[in-house]
Scaffold this active site. Structure first.
Site, PDB file in Angstrom:
ATOM      1  N   TYR A 159       0.839  -1.479   0.507  1.00  0.00           N
ATOM      2  CA  TYR A 159      -0.261   0.298  -0.118  1.00  0.00           C
ATOM      3  C   TYR A 159       0.836   1.195  -0.035  1.00  0.00           C
ATOM      4  O   TYR A 159       0.751   2.319  -0.699  1.00  0.00           O
ATOM      5  CB  TYR A 159      -0.910  -0.241   1.526  1.00  0.00           C
ATOM      6  CG  TYR A 159      -1.434   1.515   1.297  1.00  0.00           C
ATOM      7  CD1 TYR A 159      -2.968   1.598   0.834  1.00  0.00           C
ATOM      8  CD2 TYR A 159      -1.812   2.392   2.295  1.00  0.00           C
ATOM      9  CE1 TYR A 159      -3.763   2.219   0.620  1.00  0.00           C
ATOM     10  CE2 TYR A 159      -2.599   3.070   2.559  1.00  0.00           C
ATOM     11  CZ  TYR A 159      -3.920   3.086   1.260  1.00  0.00           C
ATOM     12  OH  TYR A 159      -4.177   4.266   1.581  1.00  0.00           O
ATOM     13  N   LYS A 163       0.577   3.826  -3.007  1.00  0.00           N
ATOM     14  CA  LYS A 163       1.015   5.890  -2.469  1.00  0.00           C
ATOM     15  C   LYS A 163       2.076   6.383  -2.378  1.00  0.00           C
ATOM     16  O   LYS A 163       2.099   7.996  -2.659  1.00  0.00           O
ATOM     17  CB  LYS A 163      -0.006   5.842  -1.200  1.00  0.00           C
ATOM     18  CG  LYS A 163      -0.946   5.425  -0.707  1.00  0.00           C
ATOM     19  CD  LYS A 163      -1.958   5.577  -1.540  1.00  0.00           C
ATOM     20  CE  LYS A 163      -3.369   5.263  -1.779  1.00  0.00           C
ATOM     21  NZ  LYS A 163      -4.453   6.056  -2.525  1.00  0.00           N
TER      22      LYS A 163
END
Length: 254
Positions: A159, A163
């Site tokens: 993740y 990002k």
């Protein structure tokens, strides 16, 4: 000189929002509509797109729903290329599959890369091209990132990878699109209280973990993030591009 709050007025502007039916996307759609902006809502659930229409209706702005997965490049391209008005993109659609680094499944990584990185790039490129094609005087793209695009988090290695890439993409886009007067920024919220995360916050240990890591000792709300998105979309932020608005109650300041 004065503080021209009237500049946070999106009347006559049209905003396309991905992942618009839930959480941050829904909040952004409502906030932009409240500021006078017309809404193009992209989502995968027609029932929720219809229910959003009822909320948007009270602001007397135009509402255009489109039931589509952002990973479907051809459908997204066909739809965006036919738009007659487009000024703002809220690049919000995203997902997370928390797994420890050593146990990350290949299909989990592929899902996160496809939704959080590839689709973010593709939608941004399609929308930027359409804003330029329509010869709009200005444009604003807001990529929805996360504090985990700035700092690490346990069970969030993939993740965070996606990002962090959104943060780099935001800066690169800002430089390339400046000559078209298209501003590009990101918002980096802390863990936000949404219908999706409500079950986690119901756990006292999880709630304590978030608040202990947040100096202000409060949980970020959808409204907190939607307000910042609306500001960045407006002319009040006309000199802000290539940066991140961090909405974390001090988490990353430690």
């Amino acid at each position: 000189m004065g503080i021209y709050l009237k500049d946070i007025n999106l009347k006559g502007k049209t905003a396309l929002i991905t992942g618009a039916t839930k959480g941050l996307g829904r909040g952004a759609a409502i906030a932009i509509a409240e500021a006078g902006g017309n809404i193009i809502a992209i989502g995968r659930n027609q029932t929720e797109l219809n229910s959003l229409k009822k909320e948007i209706k009270r602001f007397r702005v135009n509402y255009t729903p489109f039931n589509c997965d952002v990973n479907n490049y051809n459908r997204m391209k066909s739809f965006i290329s036919r738009l007659k008005k487009l000024d703002i993109l809220v690049n919000n659609a995203g997902t997370n599959i928390p797994e420890p680094f050593l146990n990350v499944k290949n299909n989990s990584m592929e899902t996160l890369l496809n939704v959080n990185t590839k689709a973010v790039f593709n939608v941004a490129q399609l929308c930027a091209k359409q804003i330029i094609k329509l010869k709009r005087k200005s444009g604003a793209i807001i990529n929805v990132s996360s504090i985990f695009g700035l700092v690490a988090g346990q069970k969030r290695s993939v993740y965070s990878m996606t990002k962090f890439s959104v943060e780099g993409l935001t800066k690169g886009m800002a430089l390339d699109l400046a000559k078209y007067n298209i501003r590009v920024n990101s918002v980096c919220p802390n863990i936000v209280l949404t219908p999706r995360t409500k079950k986690y916050f119901a756990d006292k240990r999880y709630n304590k973990y978030v608040k202990e890591n947040t100096p202000i000792k409060k949980v970020v709300t959808v409204s907190d993030v939607a307000t910042s998105i609306t500001y960045l979309a407006s002319e009040a932020a006309s000199m802000i591009t290539g940066t991140s608005v961090v909405i974390d109650g001090g988490w990353t300041a430690k």
